[in-house]
Each structure stands twice: as structure tokens, then as C-alpha cells.
Design a protein around this motif. Structure first.
Motif, PDB file in Angstrom:
ATOM      1  N   GLY A   1       1.950   6.762  -4.581  1.00 39.78           N
ATOM      2  CA  GLY A   1       1.964   8.129  -5.093  1.00 39.78           C
ATOM      3  C   GLY A   1       0.571   8.728  -5.129  1.00 39.78           C
ATOM      4  N   VAL A   2      -0.415   7.931  -5.587  1.00 41.16           N
ATOM      5  CA  VAL A   2      -1.804   8.394  -5.615  1.00 41.16           C
ATOM      6  C   VAL A   2      -2.304   8.664  -4.195  1.00 41.16           C
ATOM      7  N   ALA A   3      -1.940   7.785  -3.255  1.00 44.35           N
ATOM      8  CA  ALA A   3      -2.347   7.965  -1.860  1.00 44.35           C
ATOM      9  C   ALA A   3      -1.806   9.279  -1.290  1.00 44.35           C
ATOM     10  N   CYS A   4      -0.553   9.579  -1.617  1.00 46.52           N
ATOM     11  CA  CYS A   4       0.044  10.846  -1.161  1.00 46.52           C
ATOM     12  C   CYS A   4      -0.675  12.043  -1.767  1.00 46.52           C
ATOM     13  N   ILE A   5      -0.994  11.952  -3.061  1.00 42.85           N
ATOM     14  CA  ILE A   5      -1.707  13.040  -3.735  1.00 42.85           C
ATOM     15  C   ILE A   5      -3.081  13.261  -3.096  1.00 42.85           C
ATOM     16  N   SER A   6      -3.794  12.164  -2.809  1.00 45.49           N
ATOM     17  CA  SER A   6      -5.127  12.274  -2.205  1.00 45.49           C
ATOM     18  C   SER A   6      -5.053  12.928  -0.832  1.00 45.49           C
ATOM     19  N   CYS A   7      -4.063  12.552  -0.037  1.00 54.32           N
ATOM     20  CA  CYS A   7      -3.921  13.131   1.308  1.00 54.32           C
ATOM     21  C   CYS A   7      -3.527  14.607   1.241  1.00 54.32           C
ATOM     22  N   ILE A   8      -2.588  14.917   0.360  1.00 55.89           N
ATOM     23  CA  ILE A   8      -2.154  16.311   0.213  1.00 55.89           C
ATOM     24  C   ILE A   8      -3.301  17.181  -0.297  1.00 55.89           C
ATOM     25  N   ALA A   9      -4.125  16.607  -1.200  1.00 54.60           N
ATOM     26  CA  ALA A   9      -5.247  17.362  -1.770  1.00 54.60           C
ATOM     27  C   ALA A   9      -6.259  17.773  -0.711  1.00 54.60           C
TER      28      ALA A   9
ATOM     29  N   PHE B   1     -17.505  17.508   3.904  1.00 54.28           N
ATOM     30  CA  PHE B   1     -17.720  18.372   2.735  1.00 54.28           C
ATOM     31  C   PHE B   1     -17.117  19.738   2.999  1.00 54.28           C
ATOM     32  N   PRO B   2     -15.966  20.031   2.396  1.00 52.82           N
ATOM     33  CA  PRO B   2     -15.096  19.143   1.619  1.00 52.82           C
ATOM     34  C   PRO B   2     -14.318  18.215   2.540  1.00 52.82           C
ATOM     35  N   PRO B   3     -13.800  17.107   2.017  1.00 54.23           N
ATOM     36  CA  PRO B   3     -13.212  16.081   2.878  1.00 54.23           C
ATOM     37  C   PRO B   3     -11.881  16.477   3.504  1.00 54.23           C
ATOM     38  N   SER B   4     -11.738  16.121   4.769  1.00 55.22           N
ATOM     39  CA  SER B   4     -10.460  16.277   5.461  1.00 55.22           C
ATOM     40  C   SER B   4      -9.669  14.978   5.326  1.00 55.22           C
ATOM     41  N   VAL B   5      -8.399  15.031   5.604  1.00 57.16           N
ATOM     42  CA  VAL B   5      -7.549  13.847   5.447  1.00 57.16           C
ATOM     43  C   VAL B   5      -7.963  12.754   6.410  1.00 57.16           C
TER      44      VAL B   5
END
Length: 322
Positions: A137-145, A221-225
């Protein structure tokens, strides 16, 4: 290892030629792996030091570490403004750093460390229950962010969490996957795992393709997926090297190398802060110029100076780390 890599990276950026040849490759590898690796280590060590214990025993220590990171950022940030930017002293410049309205160069990673630890305090009850499903779930949130409309983020504090095109930060949401990975790896005592290695390699393929096509990393900066995903295999590689060294400490050479890195790791904040101050001082002096060999030479001198200062500090304190 991560601390040494970050110090080398800063030396190359200030005194080397990061746009060409081997130093370009080295800088790219460090860019992908170092902050992500620190986040992984934070997750791993926080699981041992804090999340395995009760809230009342951990809260004070975690908050103390947040303050230490924040103070280190203030010192490094103000030093950068004074030495590298050459600003004349004004309370306005100091206030911008203290109030987190400005993140001076080569210092922003320190306040990002503080931010992730602060989030770790607020999410303490949830993080304690970290499992594989939660990690996914955290991994999905990080990628979506990574698809947040960064151009709409103009608040400096929010930029620490989400990223922004107005500020250079290492946002918690995007890099949180590495923090969660460190916690999960620690809880499950994961070591060598072929499935994990293959998954991290697959995740990094788009990043590699981008580098081969353009000659540059995906947006940082800012990070891409793809930039975030590109760091997985390198961070796991660092971890496997550390595990391998720990298992072979019965060998004399491995023991010496492992002990050296271990001592640096115990005082990593000291090394990162003091090295920044020395780099900023040299960069603002007449001794500063760019050369591949000069960057490596200064890095070597920096490591010796830091070791010597740390040795003196340990001697004054009866051999105990401070």
C-alpha cells in the motif's frame, strides 16, 4: 557506506566534473541510491530502536532525533547562504532558513531526514503493524504521489511532504516506500532473496532505458516514478553487501573494512554536517577549482580530517561515541 558515498558525491559536485565520463556515472549511481538508501536505513534502525518498543519509551528519543536533524540543517543551511552564496548577514536570510521557507543547497536532505522521522512519530501506531500488505500500500502511494501536480505546490512546508517545483526537497510521500521497506526487511529478517532481486531489477528497467536514450536520469527534483523505482536495486545491493560483510567479519580484512564503515555509521550526522561545512568553506575560497583529481584528492583529505576530528572527540570522551 551511504555516508561515504554522499560525501564523495558532494566533493564531485563542488570540485569535480560531474558532466563527463566516470564521474558522471558515479554521480548518477549515488543520486539514485544514497537518499533512498538512507531512508531504508532509517526504517530498518527505527524498527529496532523504536517501533519494537512502547510509545512512551520511544516518543522522546524520536523527537530528540528530529531536533538533532533540524539543528544540523540550520547550521549547514546558514553556512551555505553565508559561504557559498556569499550573502551579507541579514536576519531575513537566517529567518528564511529557520522558518523552513528556504532550503539552501546541499542541506535540504537534512531537513528531509527530520521530516520523515516526524511523520514516523505521528504514524507510530500504524507503522508498528507494518506487514507485506501495508508495504504494498505504501509503495502504491509513493508511486502515485510522483504524479502530483508539482507546479501547484507553493508552500515550503508542504513541499517537504509532496514535492514542488518551487523548492528542492526529498519529499516524504515519494521516498516513504524505502522507509517502509527498511521496516519490513528488519521485521521479517530478509537477507538474500532472488525474487526480491529480480523485482528490483525489473522496477529499474525504465530508469535504465531513460538513461540509455537521453544520457540523463529521470527527473529527480521533484522525483518521477521512474527515478524512485530506479533506486530499488541499488539500495537492495547496498543491503546485501552490508549483510555479506557482517557474515564474513571473521576475515581480518573484512573486519577492518566493516569496522571502519560501522564507526562512520554511528556518527553519520556528524560526518555529513562537518563535511558540508568544510566543503562550503573551500568552495568559497581561492583554493577552489574543478578537476577530477582535485575532487578525489579533497575527498581523501576530507575523510582523513573527519577521522582525526572524530578520533580526538572519542579520546576526550574516554573512547565513547558522542
Amino acid at each position: 557506506m551511504l555516508t561515504v558515498a554522499m560525501m564523495l558525491y558532494h566533493c564531485i559536485q563542488f570540485f569535480g566534473k560531474e558532466e563527463y565520463g566516470f564521474q558522471k556515472i558515479l554521480v548518477n549511481l549515488i543520486n539514485l541510491s544514497t537518499f533512498s538508501g538512507f531512508m531504508f536505513c532509517f526504517g530498518y534502525t527505527n524498527q529496532i530502536a523504536y517501533y519494537q518498543k512502547e510509545w512512551k519509551n520511544s516518543f522522546g528519543k524520536m523527537l530528540k532525533n528530529v531536533c538533532r536533524m533540524l539543528i544540523a540543517f540550520y547550521i549547514s543551511g546558514i553556512a551555505y547562504v553565508a559561504l557559498v552564496e556569499g550573502k551579507i548577514f541579514r536576519w531575513k536570510f537566517v529567518a528564511e532558513v529557520v522558518m523552513l521557507k528556504k532550503y539552501p543547497g546541499w542541506s535540504e536532505f537534512l531537513v528531509s531526514f527530520a521530516a520523515v522521522l516526524l511523520v514516523g512519530i505521528f504514524l507510530y501506531p500504524i507503522i508498528r503493524r507494518m506487514n507485506t500488505i501495508m508495504f504494498l500500500g505504501v509503495a502504491c502511494i509513493s508511486c502515485i504521489a510522483c504524479y502530483i501536480p508539482y507546479e501547484r505546490i507553493h508552500n515550503s512546508w508542504l513541499a517537504l511532504l509532496t514535492g514542488s517545483r518551487d523548492y528542492i526537497t526529498f519529499p516524504v510521500l515519494q521516498y516513504g516506500v524505502f522507509f517502509a521497506a527498511g521496516i519490513l526487511v528488519c521485521k521479517k529478517e530478509i537477507r538474500w532473496n532472488l525474487r526480491i532481486l529480480l523485482l528490483t531489477i525489473i522496477a529499474g528497467i525504465p530508469c535504465l532505458i531513460t538513461v540509455l536514450k537521453t544520457g540523463f536520469l529521470p527527473e529527480r527534483f521533484p522525483p518521477s516514478v521512474w527515478f524512485i523505482c530506479g533506486g530499488f536495486v541499488l539500495v537492495y545491493g547496498y543491503y546485501l553487501i552490508a549483510v555479506g560483510m557482517e557474515r564474513k567479519r571473521n576475515l581480518y580484512i573484512i573486519e577492518k573494512i566493516a569496522h571502519y564503515f560501522e564507526e562512520i555509521g554511528k556518527t553519520s550526522l556528524y560526518y555529513l554536517l562537518m563535511s558540508n561545512l568544510l566543503i562550503f568553506a573551500l568552495a568559497s575560497s581561492s583554493f577552489s577549482f574543478r578537476s577530477e583529481m582535485y575532487a578525489y584528492t579533497f575527498f581523501g583529505m576530507l575523510m582523513l580530517i573527519m577521522w582525526y576530528l572524530n578520533h580526538i572527540n572519542n579520546a576526550k570522551n574516554g573512547g565513547k561515541q558522542k
